[in-house]
Scaffold this motif. Sequence first.
Motif, short mmCIF file in Angstrom:
data_model
loop_
_atom_site.label_atom_id
_atom_site.label_comp_id
_atom_site.label_asym_id
_atom_site.label_seq_id
_atom_site.Cartn_x
_atom_site.Cartn_y
_atom_site.Cartn_z
N VAL A 86 0.85 -1.19 0.00
CA VAL A 86 0.00 0.00 0.00
C VAL A 86 0.88 1.23 0.00
CG1 VAL A 86 -1.77 1.31 1.23
CG2 VAL A 86 -1.85 -1.20 1.24
N ALA A 87 0.59 2.18 -0.87
CA ALA A 87 1.29 3.47 -0.90
C ALA A 87 0.26 4.57 -0.65
CB ALA A 87 1.98 3.68 -2.24
N THR A 88 0.53 5.43 0.32
CA THR A 88 -0.38 6.52 0.68
C THR A 88 0.36 7.85 0.61
OG1 THR A 88 0.13 6.49 3.04
CG2 THR A 88 -1.57 4.95 2.27
N PRO A 89 -0.35 8.96 0.68
CA PRO A 89 0.35 10.26 0.65
C PRO A 89 1.36 10.42 1.78
CG PRO A 89 -1.97 10.56 0.20
CD PRO A 89 -1.82 9.13 0.60
N SER A 90 1.06 9.93 2.97
CA SER A 90 1.99 10.08 4.09
C SER A 90 3.03 8.97 4.14
CB SER A 90 1.22 10.12 5.41
OG SER A 90 0.49 8.91 5.60
N ASN A 91 2.77 7.85 3.49
CA ASN A 91 3.71 6.73 3.45
C ASN A 91 3.70 6.12 2.06
OD1 ASN A 91 5.44 4.63 3.91
ND2 ASN A 91 3.99 3.43 5.13
N PRO A 92 4.45 6.70 1.12
CA PRO A 92 4.43 6.21 -0.26
C PRO A 92 5.16 4.89 -0.47
CG PRO A 92 5.93 8.04 -0.05
CD PRO A 92 5.24 7.94 1.27
N ALA A 93 5.72 4.32 0.59
CA ALA A 93 6.30 2.98 0.52
C ALA A 93 7.37 2.83 -0.54
CB ALA A 93 5.18 1.94 0.31
N GLY A 94 8.16 3.88 -0.73
CA GLY A 94 9.28 3.81 -1.67
C GLY A 94 8.99 4.30 -3.06
N TRP A 95 7.73 4.62 -3.36
CA TRP A 95 7.41 5.16 -4.67
C TRP A 95 7.76 6.64 -4.74
CZ3 TRP A 95 5.60 2.98 -9.15
CH2 TRP A 95 5.27 1.61 -9.07
N GLY A 96 8.33 7.08 -5.86
CA GLY A 96 8.68 8.48 -6.02
C GLY A 96 9.52 8.72 -7.25
N ASN A 97 10.24 9.84 -7.26
CA ASN A 97 11.05 10.19 -8.42
C ASN A 97 12.09 11.22 -8.00
OD1 ASN A 97 12.14 10.95 -10.89
ND2 ASN A 97 10.16 10.91 -11.94
N THR A 98 13.35 10.78 -7.90
CA THR A 98 14.44 11.70 -7.55
C THR A 98 15.44 11.87 -8.68
OG1 THR A 98 15.74 9.89 -6.58
CG2 THR A 98 14.29 11.11 -5.10
N PHE A 99 15.13 11.41 -9.87
CA PHE A 99 16.09 11.49 -10.96
C PHE A 99 16.23 12.93 -11.43
CE2 PHE A 99 14.29 7.13 -11.42
CZ PHE A 99 15.41 6.48 -10.92
#
Length: 236
Positions: free
Chosen positions: A35-48
Amino acid sequence: MTTVGAALGVAAIFAPAAASAAPGDWVSPTNCAKVATPSNPAGWGNTFPDEAGRAGEIVTTTVVDDDGSLEFNTTEELKRKASYHEAGGLPLAELVDKKGGDRRLTFQESEGQANWQIRVTGANTGSGDGFMTLVWVAPDAAGTYDATDSGQWWATRPLPNHPNRQDSPGTLEQLLEAANSEGHTTVINHYGISSDPGNVQPAKVNVDNVSFNGCTTNFKATNDGGGGSLEGILPF
């Protein structure tokens, strides 16, 4: 439907960030961001660096279930959006050899433009660290899509017997054979979903229940303030 040539612009071919999780920490049924939520995205994102400001956002809009989704809004200024999860050096051969059953490559989407993105290094691209992205473009209609056995995967860098990228699609097995030719070992650094509808702007697509290597992530909006950006979050 968006043409393949329009999907996944220049940003998709830049080299990835150097940081990576230790080998063996890759996503799996037992090491899964369920589960990915706004407060805990569980590793999903984009830092490139080449994709600054392009992460998706978890919102209350639903696709199939009733608890939210990952939304990509593109504009004239930002014609491409993408969110990823760390894969920790999973050998591409392992993903391909074990695909099927509960390890199929699927996601659900609303009407709109969405793509699978599998960022790898070590491939036989003839230069650098062998970075490239394997891409699969979903239909624009709403539905549940399974790219596992598709013959429409393509690589953002030329490979042996696949020199023209978008014009030389193939199955994951065929691309693996080309990527691992001449003694190369291709590993997956990140996987994710992108939206790149080209000149059709503004545009929006929502995705949910993204399944990769036996792990399915449900994007769920909570009562902690609504949608939240996944920018700048990866589990390094």
